[in-house]
Design an enzyme around this catalytic site. Structure first.
Site, PDB file in Angstrom:
ATOM      1  N   GLY A   8     -18.623  32.725 -63.921  1.00 46.81           N
ATOM      2  CA  GLY A   8     -17.544  31.879 -64.418  1.00 46.81           C
ATOM      3  C   GLY A   8     -18.096  30.766 -65.288  1.00 46.81           C
ATOM      4  O   GLY A   8     -19.313  30.597 -65.413  1.00 46.81           O
ATOM      5  N   ASN A   9     -17.215  29.987 -65.873  1.00 47.90           N
ATOM      6  CA  ASN A   9     -17.647  28.909 -66.760  1.00 47.90           C
ATOM      7  C   ASN A   9     -18.371  27.787 -66.020  1.00 47.90           C
ATOM      8  O   ASN A   9     -19.211  27.110 -66.599  1.00 47.90           O
ATOM      9  CB  ASN A   9     -16.435  28.331 -67.502  1.00 47.90           C
ATOM     10  CG  ASN A   9     -15.910  29.267 -68.569  1.00 47.90           C
ATOM     11  OD1 ASN A   9     -16.543  29.478 -69.591  1.00 47.90           O
ATOM     12  ND2 ASN A   9     -14.747  29.844 -68.323  1.00 47.90           N
ATOM     13  N   ASN A  11     -19.450  28.159 -62.340  1.00 46.07           N
ATOM     14  CA  ASN A  11     -20.381  28.706 -61.348  1.00 46.07           C
ATOM     15  C   ASN A  11     -20.594  30.197 -61.509  1.00 46.07           C
ATOM     16  O   ASN A  11     -19.725  30.906 -62.028  1.00 46.07           O
ATOM     17  CB  ASN A  11     -19.866  28.446 -59.920  1.00 46.07           C
ATOM     18  CG  ASN A  11     -19.886  26.990 -59.539  1.00 46.07           C
ATOM     19  OD1 ASN A  11     -20.897  26.316 -59.690  1.00 46.07           O
ATOM     20  ND2 ASN A  11     -18.768  26.487 -59.050  1.00 46.07           N
ATOM     21  N   ALA A 108     -12.500  39.564 -67.792  1.00 47.41           N
ATOM     22  CA  ALA A 108     -13.037  40.453 -66.760  1.00 47.41           C
ATOM     23  C   ALA A 108     -12.755  39.927 -65.362  1.00 47.41           C
ATOM     24  O   ALA A 108     -12.494  40.700 -64.431  1.00 47.41           O
ATOM     25  CB  ALA A 108     -14.547  40.616 -66.965  1.00 47.41           C
ATOM     26  N   ASP A 109     -12.765  38.610 -65.206  1.00 49.12           N
ATOM     27  CA  ASP A 109     -12.512  38.020 -63.887  1.00 49.12           C
ATOM     28  C   ASP A 109     -11.109  38.326 -63.387  1.00 49.12           C
ATOM     29  O   ASP A 109     -10.896  38.585 -62.201  1.00 49.12           O
ATOM     30  CB  ASP A 109     -12.745  36.507 -63.933  1.00 49.12           C
ATOM     31  CG  ASP A 109     -11.908  35.796 -65.005  1.00 49.12           C
ATOM     32  OD1 ASP A 109     -11.530  36.443 -66.006  1.00 49.12           O
ATOM     33  OD2 ASP A 109     -11.645  34.591 -64.843  1.00 49.12           O
TER      34      ASP A 109
END
Length: 267
Positions: A8-9, A11, A108-109
């Site tokens: 993620g941006n 973590n 994708a998340d």
């Protein structure tokens, strides 16, 4: 063992699966300046500290919304595990029909979360992911990804308030317990947290009307999901490991192709 990376941006969440069992996981800061050697060292230390053997890793799968970190992570995977990682993106088997104008634009998340949520809870359902951005995703009864909403994350909003308003301090994201507050810090905390509760309730209710399902389940995930879920009845389930489970499911759906490709490359 299968190693899964959810990038993620803010973590990177790293998990290790044996079959369907999550045997360990770690969270590290997403750092675009880190080299592949630095990532390799951090991951190796995690494995050593938890008594896991690098040589037992059969494969790696990565989901990322941060393109410029992928070079380092892919090289770290090759160097540490001697494996070419599977990247979640176009061409990968997900088993989900994506009803987006351009399916390639869906993060994708969001797809990973949707796959795990539908596999575990069925449909229709709504997924709220409290990450750097807060995303809302709607899944149909038959498992179609219908689309969703993206709003600024709670921490982004909090930081913007501190940075743009000269006299306002940076505050800890905790509930003040009331909305009629007697000091600036509590007033900011109330506005940020309870304001987000209102945002969640409104968007969830509007989504339920659009998919014509007043009783569909709402699944929350992400770092601040518990904080918001504790203040609203709009969220039915908090599932912290949704993204890791989704990655493991996607890997299983692509496992045979991976084995065939690896065998072909050794010939």
């Amino acid at each position: 063992m299968i190693v899964v990376f959810d990038v993620g941006n803010t973590n990177i969440v790293l998990g290790v699966y044996r079959g369907k069992e999550l045997i360990d996981y770690w969270r590290i800061a997403t750092d675009k300046e880190k080299t592949s050697d630095e990532y390799s060292m951090v991951i190796h230390q995690f494995f050593q500290y938890n008594g896991l053997d690098i040589n037992d890793v059969e494969d790696i799968i990565i989901s990322s919304v941060v393109p410029n970190i992928m070079y380092s992570l892919e090289h770290a995977s090759r160097k540490l595990f001697n494996k070419e990682p599977l990247i979640v993106g176009p061409g990968i088997k997900t088993g989900m029909n994506i009803k987006y104008d351009n399916p390639k634009q869906v993060g994708a998340d969001r797809i990973v979360n949707a796959i795990a949520a539908y596999e575990k809870y069925g449909g229709p359902l709504i997924i709220v992911d409290f990450g750097t951005a807060t995303t809302f995703c709607a899944i149909s009864e038959t498992g179609e990804y219908l689309g969703g909403t993206i709003s600024p994350g709670i921490k982004i909003s909090s930081d913007a308030l501190f940075e743009k308003a000269a006299k306002l301090p940076r505050v800890e994201l905790v509930k003040p317990g009331k909305v009629i507050c007697k000091n600036t810090v509590n007033s900011m905390q109330a506005g940020i947290i309870y304001g987000y509760v209102g945002l969640v309730e409104y968007i969830v209710n509007k989504m339920k009307k659009e998919i014509r399902c007043s009783s569909c389940r709402v699944i929350a995930t992400g770092g601040l999901s518990t904080l918001i879920a504790s203040e609203t009845e709009s969220i039915d389930i908090v599932d912290k490991f949704l993204s890791l489970e989704g990655l493991n499911i996607i890997y299983e759906r692509n496992k045979e192709d991976r084995i065939a490709l690896n065998n072909k490359s050794r010939v």
